[in-house]
Scaffold this motif. Structure first.
Motif, mmCIF file in Angstrom:
data_model
loop_
_atom_site.group_PDB
_atom_site.id
_atom_site.type_symbol
_atom_site.label_atom_id
_atom_site.label_comp_id
_atom_site.label_asym_id
_atom_site.label_seq_id
_atom_site.Cartn_x
_atom_site.Cartn_y
_atom_site.Cartn_z
ATOM 1 N N TYR A 80 40.736 22.271 -40.915
ATOM 2 C CA TYR A 80 40.165 21.020 -41.415
ATOM 3 C C TYR A 80 38.643 21.090 -41.458
ATOM 4 C CZ TYR A 80 38.781 16.100 -41.460
ATOM 5 O OH TYR A 80 38.185 14.895 -41.768
ATOM 6 N N TYR A 81 38.034 21.636 -40.396
ATOM 7 C CA TYR A 81 36.578 21.742 -40.368
ATOM 8 C C TYR A 81 36.068 22.677 -41.467
ATOM 9 C CZ TYR A 81 36.122 19.280 -35.907
ATOM 10 O OH TYR A 81 36.131 18.330 -34.919
ATOM 11 N N ARG A 82 36.757 23.803 -41.646
ATOM 12 C CA ARG A 82 36.268 24.793 -42.598
ATOM 13 C C ARG A 82 36.548 24.398 -44.050
ATOM 14 N NH1 ARG A 82 34.611 30.027 -41.565
ATOM 15 N NH2 ARG A 82 33.349 29.979 -39.668
ATOM 16 N N ARG A 83 37.752 23.911 -44.341
ATOM 17 C CA ARG A 83 38.141 23.632 -45.722
ATOM 18 C C ARG A 83 37.714 22.239 -46.177
ATOM 19 N NH1 ARG A 83 39.337 26.599 -50.027
ATOM 20 N NH2 ARG A 83 40.634 27.940 -48.721
ATOM 21 N N VAL A 84 37.947 21.245 -45.332
ATOM 22 C CA VAL A 84 37.674 19.859 -45.741
ATOM 23 C C VAL A 84 36.214 19.486 -45.486
ATOM 24 C CG1 VAL A 84 38.306 17.438 -45.418
ATOM 25 C CG2 VAL A 84 40.077 19.220 -45.320
ATOM 26 N N LEU A 85 35.748 19.713 -44.266
ATOM 27 C CA LEU A 85 34.366 19.352 -43.918
ATOM 28 C C LEU A 85 33.358 20.433 -44.292
ATOM 29 C CD1 LEU A 85 34.885 17.673 -40.423
ATOM 30 C CD2 LEU A 85 34.878 16.619 -42.690
ATOM 31 N N ASN A 86 33.863 21.659 -44.561
ATOM 32 C CA ASN A 86 33.016 22.784 -44.962
ATOM 33 C C ASN A 86 31.905 23.044 -43.949
ATOM 34 O OD1 ASN A 86 32.257 24.914 -46.635
ATOM 35 N ND2 ASN A 86 30.840 23.644 -47.832
ATOM 36 N N THR A 87 32.301 23.158 -42.686
ATOM 37 C CA THR A 87 31.346 23.387 -41.615
ATOM 38 C C THR A 87 31.939 24.343 -40.601
ATOM 39 O OG1 THR A 87 30.018 22.335 -39.889
ATOM 40 C CG2 THR A 87 32.175 21.398 -40.311
ATOM 41 N N ASP A 88 31.075 25.083 -39.896
ATOM 42 C CA ASP A 88 31.528 25.961 -38.817
ATOM 43 C C ASP A 88 30.795 25.639 -37.522
ATOM 44 O OD1 ASP A 88 29.051 26.806 -39.518
ATOM 45 O OD2 ASP A 88 29.543 28.936 -39.649
ATOM 46 N N GLN A 89 30.560 24.358 -37.321
ATOM 47 C CA GLN A 89 29.770 23.907 -36.183
ATOM 48 C C GLN A 89 30.473 24.214 -34.861
ATOM 49 O OE1 GLN A 89 29.000 19.735 -36.245
ATOM 50 N NE2 GLN A 89 27.842 19.724 -34.337
ATOM 51 N N TYR A 90 29.692 24.690 -33.879
ATOM 52 C CA TYR A 90 30.165 24.893 -32.504
ATOM 53 C C TYR A 90 29.428 23.913 -31.602
ATOM 54 C CZ TYR A 90 32.195 29.375 -33.912
ATOM 55 O OH TYR A 90 32.936 30.344 -34.502
ATOM 56 N N LEU A 91 29.966 23.478 -30.567
ATOM 57 C CA LEU A 91 31.375 23.509 -30.247
ATOM 58 C C LEU A 91 32.061 22.351 -30.959
ATOM 59 C CD1 LEU A 91 31.212 24.067 -26.396
ATOM 60 C CD2 LEU A 91 32.416 25.555 -27.955
ATOM 61 N N SER A 92 33.199 22.608 -31.560
ATOM 62 C CA SER A 92 33.972 21.564 -32.206
ATOM 63 C C SER A 92 35.213 21.288 -31.370
ATOM 64 C CB SER A 92 34.376 22.002 -33.616
ATOM 65 O OG SER A 92 35.305 23.079 -33.558
ATOM 66 N N MET A 93 35.981 20.297 -31.776
ATOM 67 C CA MET A 93 37.235 19.994 -31.098
ATOM 68 C C MET A 93 38.197 21.168 -31.187
ATOM 69 S SD MET A 93 37.297 17.140 -29.513
ATOM 70 C CE MET A 93 39.068 17.015 -29.296
ATOM 71 N N ALA A 94 38.105 21.933 -32.266
ATOM 72 C CA ALA A 94 38.974 23.109 -32.403
ATOM 73 C C ALA A 94 38.707 24.101 -31.280
ATOM 74 C CB ALA A 94 38.758 23.758 -33.769
ATOM 75 N N ASP A 95 37.438 24.338 -30.959
ATOM 76 C CA ASP A 95 37.100 25.282 -29.891
ATOM 77 C C ASP A 95 37.576 24.782 -28.534
ATOM 78 O OD1 ASP A 95 35.391 27.538 -31.071
ATOM 79 O OD2 ASP A 95 34.471 25.747 -31.919
#
Length: 254
Positions: A80-95
Motif C-alpha cells: 500500500y505504501y509503495r503502490r498507492v502512496l508511492n513512498t518508502d518512508q521509514y519507519l512505517s507501520m509495515a516495518d
C-alpha cells in the motif's frame, strides 16, 4: 495430504505467475501476500492436525502463527505504501509489523531451545562476527574510499543491519536445531529445520538487496528482493508441510 500439496502448489504457482508477469493488479507485492497467506493456511492446518485449536494451541504454534500474521499484514501495508502512496518512508507501520513477525519467530526459537538446549555463545559469536564484518565493509566503502554515497538517513542505516541480523539468527538456529533434532528424533522431522534455515537465507539475501539499494540508491529495479522473499515464504511452507507429514505418520501409528 495430497490435496494440501495441490493447494500449496496451485497458490505457489499463482504467486510466481504474478511475479513474472510483472503485473500485480495494481498492487506492489501481491506475490508475497499470496505466498505468506498460504503459509498461514498451512500453520492453521498443522495446528488442527496436532489436535489443537486456536484457543488451545501451544506456545510455539502461537508464536509461529503470530509471526506470519504480522508478516502478512506487513506485506499488505508495504504494498500500500509503495503502490498507492508511492513512498518508502521509514519507519512505517509495515516495518513495525515486520519487526513484530521477527520477534515472534525468535520467541518461538527461544522457547524451543528449552528442549534443544543449544549454547547461546554460538549464536552470539556468529552474529557479532557478521555485524563487525558488515560494518567494516560499509565503513571502508563509504568513508575511506568514497565508493558510494549514502542516500538514506540514519534510520535506513540501522535497518540495513537489523533485518539481516534477524535473518542470520534464523539461519543459525535452523542449522543448530537440525543437528540437535537429528540426534534425538526417530523420524526425519529434522529435515524441516534445513528448510527453515534456507528460508532465512533467502530472507537474508532479500533484506541485503533491499537495504543497500535503499541506502545507496543503486537502482530502482527492486524486483529481485521480492522474488527472494517469495521463495523464502514458499520454502517455509514446505517445511511446515514436512511437519504435517510426520504428524500424520504419528497419528497412524497411534
Amino acid at each position: 495430504m495430497k490435496s494440501l500439496v495441490l493447494v500449496f502448489v496451485a497458490f505457489g504457482t499463482i504467486s510466481f505467475l504474478f511475479y513474472f508477469a510483472g503485473s500485480y493488479l495494481g498492487y506492489y507485492n501481491l506475490p508475497n501476500i499470496i505466498s505468506c497467506g498460504i503459509v498461514i493456511y498451512l500453520i492453521l492446518f498443522l495446528i488442527r492436525r496436532t489436535r489443537n485449536s486456536l484457543l488451545r494451541m501451544d506456545r510455539p504454534q502461537l508464536f509461529l502463527l503470530l509471526s506470519f500474521v504480522c508478516w502478512f499484514l506487513a506485506e499488505a501495508m508495504f504494498g500500500y505504501y509503495r503502490r498507492v502512496l508511492n513512498t518508502d518512508q521509514y519507519l512505517s507501520m509495515a516495518d513495525i509489523f515486520y519487526f513484530a513477525g521477527y520477534i515472534f519467530l525468535i520467541l518461538l526459537l527461544w522457547r524451543l531451545n528449552k528442549t534443544y538446549k543449544i549454547e547461546l555463545s554460538i549464536f552470539v559469536s556468529l552474529l557479532v562476527t557478521f555485524f563487525l564484518f558488515a560494518f567494516y565493509v560499509l565503513y571502508i566503502s563509504v568513508f575511506i574510499f568514497n565508493l558510494y554515497s549514502l542516500r538514506g538517513d540514519f534510520v535506513d542505516l540501522i535497518l540495513v543491519f537489523a533485518y539481516p541480523f534477524f535473518d542470520l539468527f534464523i539461519i543459525i538456529s535452523g542449522v543448530q536445531y537440525y543437528f540437535r533434532e537429528k540426534d534425538i528424533s526417530l523420524n526425519k522431522e529434522y529435515l524441516s529445520w534445513l528448510l527453515i534455515s534456507a528460508c532465512g537465507f533467502f530472507f537474508f539475501l532479500a533484506d541485503i538487496i533491499f537495504g543497500f539499494n535503499d541506502l545507496f540508491g543503486f537502482t530502482q529495479d527492486d524486483h529481485l528482493f521480492k522474488l527472494f522473499f517469495n521463495v523464502g515464504y514458499l520454502i517455509l511452507g514446505i517445511a511446515i508441510m514436512t511437519r504435517i507429514f510426520y504428524v500424520n505418520i504419528h497419528s497412524r501409528n497411534d
